[in-house]
Design an enzyme around this catalytic site. Structure first.
Site, PDB file in Angstrom:
ATOM      1  N   ASN A   1       0.868  -1.177   0.000  1.00  0.00           N
ATOM      2  CA  ASN A   1       0.000   0.000   0.000  1.00  0.00           C
ATOM      3  C   ASN A   1       0.905   1.227   0.000  1.00  0.00           C
ATOM      4  O   ASN A   1       1.484   1.568   1.026  1.00  0.00           O
ATOM      5  CB  ASN A   1      -0.889  -0.047   1.255  1.00  0.00           C
ATOM      6  N   TRP A   2       1.017   1.844  -1.165  1.00  0.00           N
ATOM      7  CA  TRP A   2       1.960   2.972  -1.288  1.00  0.00           C
ATOM      8  C   TRP A   2       1.396   4.258  -0.708  1.00  0.00           C
ATOM      9  O   TRP A   2       2.089   5.261  -0.653  1.00  0.00           O
ATOM     10  CB  TRP A   2       2.350   3.164  -2.765  1.00  0.00           C
ATOM     11  N   LYS A   3       0.119   4.247  -0.340  1.00  0.00           N
ATOM     12  CA  LYS A   3      -0.533   5.440   0.220  1.00  0.00           C
ATOM     13  C   LYS A   3      -0.295   6.648  -0.697  1.00  0.00           C
ATOM     14  O   LYS A   3      -0.238   6.478  -1.907  1.00  0.00           O
ATOM     15  CB  LYS A   3      -0.047   5.672   1.659  1.00  0.00           C
TER      16      LYS A   3
ATOM     17  N   SER B   1       3.285  -2.046  10.441  1.00  0.00           N
ATOM     18  CA  SER B   1       4.723  -2.090  10.712  1.00  0.00           C
ATOM     19  C   SER B   1       5.376  -3.428  10.360  1.00  0.00           C
ATOM     20  O   SER B   1       6.294  -3.879  11.043  1.00  0.00           O
ATOM     21  CB  SER B   1       5.012  -1.704  12.180  1.00  0.00           C
TER      22      SER B   1
ATOM     23  N   GLY C   1       2.783  -1.131   4.308  1.00  0.00           N
ATOM     24  CA  GLY C   1       2.805   0.294   3.962  1.00  0.00           C
ATOM     25  C   GLY C   1       4.230   0.757   3.718  1.00  0.00           C
ATOM     26  O   GLY C   1       4.804   0.537   2.647  1.00  0.00           O
ATOM     27  N   GLY C   2       4.837   1.371   4.724  1.00  0.00           N
ATOM     28  CA  GLY C   2       6.167   1.976   4.599  1.00  0.00           C
ATOM     29  C   GLY C   2       7.202   1.090   3.910  1.00  0.00           C
ATOM     30  O   GLY C   2       7.911   1.548   3.000  1.00  0.00           O
TER      31      GLY C   2
ATOM     32  N   GLU D   1      -5.518  -4.943  10.432  1.00  0.00           N
ATOM     33  CA  GLU D   1      -4.500  -3.931  10.703  1.00  0.00           C
ATOM     34  C   GLU D   1      -4.861  -3.172  11.970  1.00  0.00           C
ATOM     35  O   GLU D   1      -5.638  -2.204  11.923  1.00  0.00           O
ATOM     36  CB  GLU D   1      -4.417  -2.939   9.540  1.00  0.00           C
TER      37      GLU D   1
END
Ligand code: PGA
Length: 251
Positions: free
Chosen positions: A9-11, A213, A234-235, A166
């Site tokens: 998920n690159w947001k 995370s 994500g990150g 999540e």
């Protein structure tokens, strides 16, 4: 056997050029792991270019949101058929959408139905807040999110749904849930509610991802468990490290 599933998920990150460069970097490594279903979810603006880049590669493309209506006066929104022009997947009900854009279990349900009707594979996000976690309400919250979000879904298509658990307190905080803790939520709360809705065979076929995370360092721990079938990242999905997470998901 549930095929492992890892989505990035690159947001709200990466211009089209930056997105395209990252795909070039990741692609050979991603293609080397056919045992894992892999999906990249960049911002809408990059979908067209990335859909060409990912065509015939075995790497899926997903949007981060969609609207449930087919067309009309909904400024700023994107319809299921528009998403389907470029994607086969879509993230629905991410906690950031729930927190900042007023999404609810009810809108999640509308989006889920619309996504399935358009032939998209939905990745539906659920998870409790820190406050709810500390108050011991995890079970109650995820049950409500599944029961209301998954209302009136046909058994025939339910196994296409991917669930992402999540916990909000673990997203972007570096405070990942323990693998035992997350697995217990999947096994003891989420899968039984899915079974109550769709029967146990379908519930057993639905992939339930963990997100929050996840890194190259901790991913393998999650994938060793009985009921964590992959990750929503994500990150760490914005870096070449993402490949290590995909590799760790190999059965
Ligand atoms: P994170 O985000 O991996 O940066 O914690 C996960 C997500 O929001 O899907």
């Amino acid at each position: 056997m549930r095929k492992p599933f890892v989505a990035g998920n690159w947001k709200m990150n990466k211009t089209v050029d930056q997105a395209s460069v990252l795909v070039q970097e990741l692609l050979p490594g991603l293609q080397a792991v056919p045992e894992v279903e892999k999906v990249l979810c960049p911002p809408f603006t990059s979908l067209m270019v990335l859909s060409a880049q990912l065509a015939e590669t075995g790497v899926g493309l997903g949007a981060q949101n969609l609207h449930w209506e087919a067309s009309g006066a909904y400024t700023g929104e994107v319809s299921p058929s528009m998403v389907k022009e470029f994607c086969n997947y879509v993230i629905i009900g991410h906690s950031e959408r729930r927190a900042y854009f007023a999404e609810t279990d009810e809108t999640v349900n509308k989006k889920l139905k619309a996504a399935l009707a358009a032939g998209l594979t939905p990745i539906v996000c659920i998870g409790e807040s820190l406050e709810e976690y500390e108050a011991g309400q995890t079970s109650e919250v995820v049950k409500r999110q599944v029961l209301q979000g998954f209302k009136e879904i046909d058994n025939a298509i339910a196994s296409q749904i991917v669930v992402a658990y999540e916990p909000i307190w673990a997203i972007g905080t570096g405070k990942a849930a323990t693998s035992e803790g997350a697995n217990a939520v999947h096994r003891d709360f989420i899968r039984p509610v899915l079974a109550s809705l769709f029967g146990s065979a379908i519930a057993q076929s639905i992939r339930i991802l963990y997100g929050g995370s996840v890194t190259a360092a901790n991913a393998a721990e999650y994938f060793k468990t009985s009921d964590i079938d992959g990750a929503l990242v994500g990150g760490a999905s914005l870096k070449p490290d993402f490949l290590k997470i995909v590799e760790a998901a190999r059965p």
